[in-house]
Design an enzyme around this catalytic site. Structure first.
Site, mmCIF file in Angstrom:
data_model
loop_
_atom_site.group_PDB
_atom_site.id
_atom_site.type_symbol
_atom_site.label_atom_id
_atom_site.label_comp_id
_atom_site.label_asym_id
_atom_site.label_seq_id
_atom_site.Cartn_x
_atom_site.Cartn_y
_atom_site.Cartn_z
ATOM 1 N N GLU A 101 2.656 42.568 65.994
ATOM 2 C CA GLU A 101 3.880 42.148 65.290
ATOM 3 C C GLU A 101 3.931 42.733 63.889
ATOM 4 O O GLU A 101 2.900 43.059 63.303
ATOM 5 C CB GLU A 101 3.903 40.616 65.164
ATOM 6 C CG GLU A 101 4.904 39.924 66.076
ATOM 7 C CD GLU A 101 6.362 40.035 65.610
ATOM 8 O OE1 GLU A 101 6.749 41.032 64.965
ATOM 9 O OE2 GLU A 101 7.121 39.111 65.924
ATOM 10 N N ASP A 105 6.094 34.876 60.429
ATOM 11 C CA ASP A 105 6.848 34.100 59.436
ATOM 12 C C ASP A 105 6.800 32.629 59.845
ATOM 13 O O ASP A 105 5.799 31.950 59.606
ATOM 14 C CB ASP A 105 8.275 34.666 59.386
ATOM 15 C CG ASP A 105 9.143 34.058 58.298
ATOM 16 O OD1 ASP A 105 8.604 33.672 57.250
ATOM 17 O OD2 ASP A 105 10.367 33.989 58.484
HETATM 18 P P1 IMP Z 1 9.114 34.166 63.060
HETATM 19 O O1 IMP Z 1 9.506 33.889 64.492
HETATM 20 O O2 IMP Z 1 9.849 33.295 62.098
HETATM 21 O O3 IMP Z 1 7.630 34.180 62.822
HETATM 22 O O4 IMP Z 1 9.725 35.557 62.699
HETATM 23 C C1 IMP Z 1 9.206 36.728 63.106
HETATM 24 C C2 IMP Z 1 10.252 37.808 62.981
HETATM 25 O O5 IMP Z 1 11.201 37.534 61.948
HETATM 26 C C3 IMP Z 1 9.608 39.090 62.586
HETATM 27 O O6 IMP Z 1 9.183 39.806 63.699
HETATM 28 C C4 IMP Z 1 10.707 39.790 61.820
HETATM 29 O O7 IMP Z 1 11.519 40.512 62.703
HETATM 30 C C5 IMP Z 1 11.529 38.688 61.214
HETATM 31 N N1 IMP Z 1 11.190 38.469 59.785
HETATM 32 C C6 IMP Z 1 10.614 37.387 59.235
HETATM 33 N N2 IMP Z 1 10.455 37.519 57.904
HETATM 34 C C7 IMP Z 1 10.945 38.746 57.607
HETATM 35 C C8 IMP Z 1 11.060 39.485 56.365
HETATM 36 O O8 IMP Z 1 10.672 39.079 55.275
HETATM 37 N N3 IMP Z 1 11.618 40.726 56.482
HETATM 38 C C9 IMP Z 1 12.066 41.249 57.652
HETATM 39 N N4 IMP Z 1 11.962 40.590 58.820
HETATM 40 C C10 IMP Z 1 11.415 39.347 58.797
HETATM 41 MG MG MG Z 2 10.121 41.638 64.481
#
Ligand code: IMP
Ligand code: MG
Length: 181
Positions: A101, A105
């Site tokens: 990944e 986040d």
């Molecule tokens: P999660 O499901 O919230 O962990 O998000 C993961 C996905 O969110 C990542 O693979 C990114 O595509 C997107 N994402 C989260 N934070 C950022 C950021 O700061 N910049 C760009 N994409 C982000």
């Molecule tokens: Mg992504």
């Protein structure tokens, strides 16, 4: 006409820092998975730059597949829903899976993917993420390999986008808030 660089508030990680850390991660994975022939599964699209560099630092036999998921609709925070846009087209039973990944986040995406693939009975699922934003975690996810911890700011470049832009920046930078506000 303003360039992409003008939309960046600060550079968080330089090309040199990214290159060096990626080499360290590749070496660690190569040592830890020696003799196991893992299957790297990249989570598109954000992984593509990091994964291309990481794979060239992996020195053991392995194979590569991709999945495409989306959880963000041109927003900077997750909707909580994960959609599989491209699934794996091979059997993973008994395989050591390494999910690649760009950024961990909230953890919603990787938590969902781990459960989704776990049903297919792989031998193991290991997570490698270039960036980790631990302050934002909402779902329980453990990344065995994480490149850098980043603060709670929206970052772009080196594969990461905002509204599909900035993926081609060679460094990782903090996007100026006025761009997405
Ligand atoms: P999660 O499901 O919230 O962990 O998000 C993961 C996905 O969110 C990542 O693979 C990114 O595509 C997107 N994402 C989260 N934070 C950022 C950021 O700061 N910049 C760009 N994409 C982000
Ligand atoms: Mg992504």
């Amino acid at each position: 006409m303003s360039g992409m660089r003008d939309d960046i508030e600060t550079i968080l990680l330089t090309e040199e820092q990214l290159r060096q850390r990626t080499a360290e991660l590749g070496a660690a994975i190569s040592a830890d998975f020696a003799g196991r022939e893992p299957l790297f599964v990249g989570v598109l699209k954000g992984c593509f730059v990091f994964m291309a560099d990481l794979m060239r630092c992996v020195t053991i036999p392995c194979s590569v597949e991709f999945m495409a998921v989306s959880s963000y609709a041109n927003q900077t925070t997750t909707t909580g829903a994960v959609k599989i846009n491209k699934d794996l087209n091979r059997d993973i039973e008994g395989r050591d899976i390494i999910l690649v990944e760009d950024i961990l986040d909230s953890g919603v995406t990787l938590h969902y993917l781990t459960e989704y693939l776990g049903v297919r009975k792989p031998a193991s699922i290991t997570i490698v993420t270039l960036l980790d934003k631990p302050s934002r975690r909402r779902a329980p996810v453990y990344a065995a390999y994480a490149g850098f911890e980043v603060p709670d700011a929206f970052v772009v470049g080196y594969g990461l986008d905002y509204a599909e832009k900035y993926r081609n920046l060679p460094f990782i930078g903090v996007l100026k808030p006025e761009i997405y506000r």
